[in-house]
Every structure is written in structure tokens, then in C-alpha cells.
Design an enzyme around this catalytic site. Structure first.
Site, short mmCIF file in Angstrom:
data_model
loop_
_atom_site.label_atom_id
_atom_site.label_comp_id
_atom_site.label_asym_id
_atom_site.label_seq_id
_atom_site.Cartn_x
_atom_site.Cartn_y
_atom_site.Cartn_z
N ALA A 60 0.83 -1.21 0.00
CA ALA A 60 0.00 0.00 0.00
C ALA A 60 0.86 1.26 0.00
CB ALA A 60 -0.95 0.00 1.19
N ARG A 61 2.09 1.13 0.47
CA ARG A 61 3.01 2.29 0.42
C ARG A 61 3.34 2.61 -1.03
NH1 ARG A 61 8.02 0.71 3.01
NH2 ARG A 61 8.51 2.91 2.84
N ARG A 111 -7.19 -1.12 11.45
CA ARG A 111 -7.82 -1.50 12.72
C ARG A 111 -7.16 -0.74 13.86
NH1 ARG A 111 -6.88 -7.73 12.06
NH2 ARG A 111 -4.99 -6.76 11.21
N TYR A 167 -11.73 -0.32 8.86
CA TYR A 167 -11.99 -0.36 7.41
C TYR A 167 -13.40 0.17 7.10
CZ TYR A 167 -8.18 -3.82 7.84
OH TYR A 167 -7.03 -4.48 8.14
N LYS A 181 -3.73 -8.35 -6.02
CA LYS A 181 -3.74 -9.75 -6.43
C LYS A 181 -2.91 -10.57 -5.45
CE LYS A 181 -0.20 -10.56 -7.59
NZ LYS A 181 1.08 -10.55 -6.75
#
Lengths: 359, 359
Positions: free
Chosen positions: A17-18, A38, A62, A101
Site C-alpha cells: 500500500a506504500r 484496525r 476499514y 492480487k
């Protein structure tokens, strides 16, 4: 015309995600809008470390990202076992979906996601970055050229990578309850996609895992090979592994031409994407030397390949906001990839048998 | 010490014999001494066209070459179906034997040649040229290095080549009564040898032809893939074809390193032999780019690789003339290659089953 960038919310603070956060920043039609974890502290740290604007929304769950009406799209990099739950919830909350993926543990799971996208009119795209590199377009031009390449006869691809440290003990990609497809979902996914890409996404008729697949004690694949056979006789082999040094090749051989690329998944230098081609090649007289010699191509890459991906995704989202339908090409190629992944798993499970793919 | 060069007789006027004639001329310890053809005119023309010295013996039969007591060694490039007869006769006539590949139609045939060489104390070598290139030694140094390469995990090789003209109709390599192994003997031979070479000539335990092999109406293989699995789990795939454009690759992947070569069989430029390596490779932070980058190697090749082959063969012949025993390494690696060729043929014949190799 609406010039506002597409607002992304990210679910979770995965390493990948970075990279995608940076890609969103570098994408001209997209903006980092929200991050949810979370742990609120982790989300805050992630936003601070990864260039989120001061106005970004930082959420401790989320759900909160999905409940924010200003979020246009979510990027979902959670462990694969969590994809169905969060992907379906996201599109039900009318968020377009960029899904890391492997997209699901099997095609039945993926179909739940696909159907939810369809039912809610949401765009789906999996985060296979290399297909969006401008090099990929150039390579496709070559292999589509009847004179330079002709008809595809065989393709070999590999993605091997031996991560250091305690990867083989602790990474989510070796855990059956997290990324149960192991290296097949992580690395083999790209190889399978490359074969489908070269075959214009025509499905093979037969798929087989090659004997010698290596599984860990929990049954997660750490290394395996695969074989695909199409109706017209073209073939493809691949090898993916967490147990061997880096190699990320495509060798595509047609009746009249050959293409080689050695860094198809992640370019060795992100601004320069090379490949080489050779057409209608013969040995010189006395079988000494070749004529012609291979041609080296270098494609400049203005923004990272993952930014091209984000830009294309956001372009589609924007079109939908303006009244268009979702582009079905992307979930369709995702589904085809997942069908082959499933066939490899089935072949391994049944003792490396040939698995027939339904037309 | 005897400084006289080894005297070669050549049986037949095959195209490949032109290349080997040149190699003998360029080999410092070897000389072209005789040529025999069923047609004296063809033999005369061959000698004139290929740099035979004026003193060379021109014979109108193969027997005459073998009956010449001054011939030390014969190079035998006849169609494979004729190998047993002429190879056995040659060594019975006390000629050392450089035999074109594929050496025989099956291992039983080869064993007759091998046993005749043993019984007569003659040196045997098959004409697999690439293994004699100085580059091959350098590549072997790399894949033998525990730090730079580690343990071999998988190797892919290919030799595809789509000869022009009426090759698929008229070449001896598509005729069941001449070179009945087709592309497997012609091109697959090199791929199989490359896998054995990288595995230090350890035999695999399982061999399988990949589905989709293409045979002509006479049952000769025009294109096929193969798979090898060793006891320790390493694997190899290959693809050979007369139906696809040129590609002659080895990709060898070890636990710590990767090797690529794109012209392993016949260098694109015979004086320069490149390959590339990369060791202990990782993606850079954010999975952007690689570190380190591949290293390009260029090995200068002073004489053609086939001259290195001839020189080594003649060196062994000279040693035998001086009292040494024949070097058994060469027929042993030939036999191992032939065993794998036979296993691929058996696998195709039985419907692409796994064939177990006896230890």
C-alpha cells in the site's frame, strides 16, 4: 467537465500500500483521501510516512473508510482470505474497487466479488501493475505484428524471488489462512497473466502443474511450475518460486519473431523499460553467427507503472461518474487468470494431472 | 614429443561438415587429411570449396577413408540412421570418432558405438560444439559458485528455429528413415545437454514430454517441450521447434543467483560470447527497481567454438597415441543425453506420461 481527482481510500497498511500510495500521488487524476486501519495509530503513522495530504481522513477501521461518502474508490491490499468480505462490502457501499492480487482464494470467491461489482455498477480492476507499463503496449504491438512476430507458438515466463529474513516462516504469503495460494497467487499470477496477455486472453484448453511443486508443512505452495496448451497448439510454461533468486522473464516465440524481457513485473529501473526483439532470424552461412541481430528497445516511463494503473482506473471511475458503464475487460481478465490459478492448484492436488478448461 | 597434427578424414559432404572442416583448419593440432563421398566428384568439389590442402586424399567411398592407415580420426556427419554402421566400422578400423549429434536413434544403438569404441580403444566425442566455448567454462564457474549462484533450482532452455524454403518437406531432419528424432535430436539435444551440464551431469529421476508435441505425417517430431525433475527437487523445462523463430536460451536460477544466455548454441557473433548474471537480488524499498542490477559478461573467443571442440578431441587422440586411455567423460555425457532423448520419445509415444529414469 469534472476535473476533480478520484478520491482513494486505502484499507490497511500493507507494505504494498506504500507503493500504491505513491502511485496515487503521482497519478494526475487521483488523490489520496483516506486511510483506514484496525489501529488508528498505525493509520496515522502510515499517512504521515506516505505523503497523505494534511486533509486526509484517518480512520481506525476499514468500515469507516467505506462509510465515508466522499471516498470514490478503495484500494484493497488485505490478505487474500479477507478479500471477499471487504471487496463485496466496499462495492455495496458504492466504492469502485482496485483489488490487490491474488484477488481471491478461488474463482468461486472471485465471482462473488465480480457479481457484487456488476450489481452495484462499480469498476473493478486487479492491481497487476506491469500490464499498464507503456512497455507492455509496445511489446504487444510487436507480438501482434504478422511480419515481425507472426503467430505465437510458445511462451515461457518466470517469477522467482527468494526473500530474505524470516519470510518463509512468517510472511502472510506462506500462511494457509491468509494467502493460501502462496507463491502461485503472489508470483505465478503474473506468469499466468503474461501467457494470457500474449494469447489475446484466449483461454488454454489444458493446464497442468509440473511435478516437483514444493509445499510447506501447511500445504502452501512455495515453488511450482505450470504448463498451458491452447487449441491451436501453442504452449506456455512458467516457473514461480520463493526459493530461487530473482528472475522475471517473458520469452515469447512466434513463427517469425522472438521477444525477450527480463524485468517484466517490476522494471530494474522504473524510468526505463527495455525489451529485445528479433525477427525472421537465420544462422549465417556455415551456421556461424546470426542474421539479423536482436534489436534492443527502451521505452521511457514517465510515471511509475503503478501510476499508469491508477490513472487508468481513475479514468474509468470518472467515466462512470459521467454516465458510462464499468469497463468489463478488467474483471474478465482477472477471472481468466484466477481460473488458471485454480487449475494449477487442482492439478497439484490430483497428482499433476492435466486439467481441462471449460470453453 | 610428437608435434604432428591429428589427421582427420570426413565421411560425406553434409552442410555441417563445411563448418567442421573450417574448424579443423583453424584448430592448431588438427589437419584436414581426407574426404570421402559416394560421389568422387562431390568429394572433389567439397575439398576444393572447403580449404582442403592440395595433398588431401579424395575418396569416392566412405570405406576408402576408413581403409587409409594415415587417417587418425573421422568426423561423421551422415544422417543419424547411418551412424551405427559407419561409426562401428570406423572404430573397428582404429579411427577415433567425432560423431555428429544426434549420435543415434536410441541408446541401444549408441551403446553399440560406445562398446565398439571401448573394445578398440578409440576416443569418442559427439559434436556438441557449445560446451567447448570458453564462455561455457565461465558460465560453469558462475553456477558452481556457492555465493554467487548457490544451488540450482530450475533451468529453462530453448532452441527454436524455423528454417526457410522446403525444409519441412525435404530436409533429412524431417525424414523418419534418416533423422527420425526430428527436432528433438537436432535441437532438443542441446537443450537436454544444457540441463545435464548445469546439473553436473546428474541424471533426473523423472522425464516427461509436454502435451502438444507436433509430429509430421511420418511421425517425426517438429516441435515439442520437455520436463525433467531431479531427486533433490530441481527442475528443468525446454522447448525445441522447427516451427518457431530463432531462440536459443538458457535461464538457470539458483538459490542465490540467476544466469541468462541468449545464444548458447551458436553465438550471435562468433568472436564475442556474452552472458549475464545477477546474485542475491532484491527489489529496492517500495518494490521499485532492483538491487543489484545484472552484470554483463563478454568472453572473447579466439577461435570458433567448434575449433575448441576439435582441438580438445585431437588433444585426447594424441594422448592416446602416446599411451593414455580414452577419456570416458565424453561418451558418458553423450549416453546420458541420449537416455533423456529416448525418455522424451517414450513419453510422447505413451501419451505424455512421466517416464522414470533408472539410476
Amino acid at each position: 467537465m469534472d476535473e476533480k481527482p478520484i478520491k482513494f481510500g486505502i484499507l490497511g497498511c500493507a507494505d504494498i500500500a506504500r507503493k500504491v500510495s505513491r502511485a496515487i500521488i503521482l497519478s494526475p487524476n487521483s488523490t489520496l483521501y483516506a486511510i483506514g486501519s484496525r489501529s488508528l495509530d498505525k493509520a496515522k503513522k502510515f499517512a504521515a510516512d506516505n505523503g497523505f495530504p494534511p486533509s486526509a481522513k484517518i480512520y481506525g477501521s476499514y468500515e469507516a473508510v467505506l462509510d465515508d461518502p466522499d471516498v470514490d474508490a478503495v484500494y484493497l491490499p488485505l490478505p487474500t482470505s479477507l478479500h471477499v468480505k471487504w471487496a463485496v462490502l466496499a462495492v455495496e457501499k458504492k466504492k469502485h474497487l482496485l483489488l490487490e492480487k491474488p484477488v481471491a482464494l478461488n474463482v468461486a470467491e472471485f465471482d462473488r466479488i465480480f457479481e457484487a461489482c456488476e450489481a452495484n455498477g462499480m469498476q473493478f480492476m486487479d492491481a497487476t501493475m506491469w500490464v499498464h507499463n507503456p512497455r507492455t503496449t509496445k511489446m504487444k504491438e510487436f507480438i501482434s505484428d504478422p511480419q515481425r512476430f507472426g503467430q505465437l507458438k510458445t511462451l515461457h515466463s518466470c517469477f522467482t524471488n527468494a526473500p530474505s529474513g524470516d519470510f518463509l516462516k512468517n510472511d502472510i504469503r506462506v500462511k494457509p489462512d491468509l494467502d493460501g495460494l502462496g507463491v502461485l497467487g503472489d508470483a505465478g499470477w503474473y506468469c499466468i497473466r503474461s501467457a494470457l496477455w500474449a494469447a489475446d486472453y484466449e483461454m488454454p484448453k489444458t493446464v497442468m502443474a509440473l511435478p516437483g511443486a514444493v509445499l510447506n508443512e501447511a500445504g502452501v505452495i512455495l515453488g511450482c511450475g505450470g504448463f498451458l496448451l491452447w487449441e491451436d497448439g501453442k504452449t506456455s510454461t512458467f516457473h514461480c518460486s520463493f526459493l530461487a533468486n530473482m528472475a522475471t522473464d517473458i520469452t515469447a516465440i512466434g513463427t517469425k519473431g522472438t521477444l525477450h524481457v527480463h524485468d517484466f513485473i517490476i522494471p530494474q529501473d522504473e524510468k526505463i523499460a527495455p525489451f529485445s526483439t528479433i525477427s525472421q532470424t537465420a544462422f549465417k552461412p556455415l551456421f556461424i553467427g546470426w542474421d539479423p541481430l536482436p534489436e534492443q528497445h527502451v521505452v521511457p516511463v514517465d510515471i511509475p507503472q503503478e501510476s499508469y494503473m491508477v490513472t487508468e482506473f481513475s479514468r474509468l471511475v470518472k467515466s462512470i461518474k459521467e454516465g458510462s458503464k464499468p469497463e468489463k475487460k478488467w474483471p474478465i481478465v482477472t477471472r481468466k487468470t484466477q481460473v488458471i490459478v485454480d487449475a494449477i492448484v487442482e492439478s497439484i492436488r490430483k497428482g499433476f494431472v492435466q486439467v481441462q478448461i471449460e470453453a
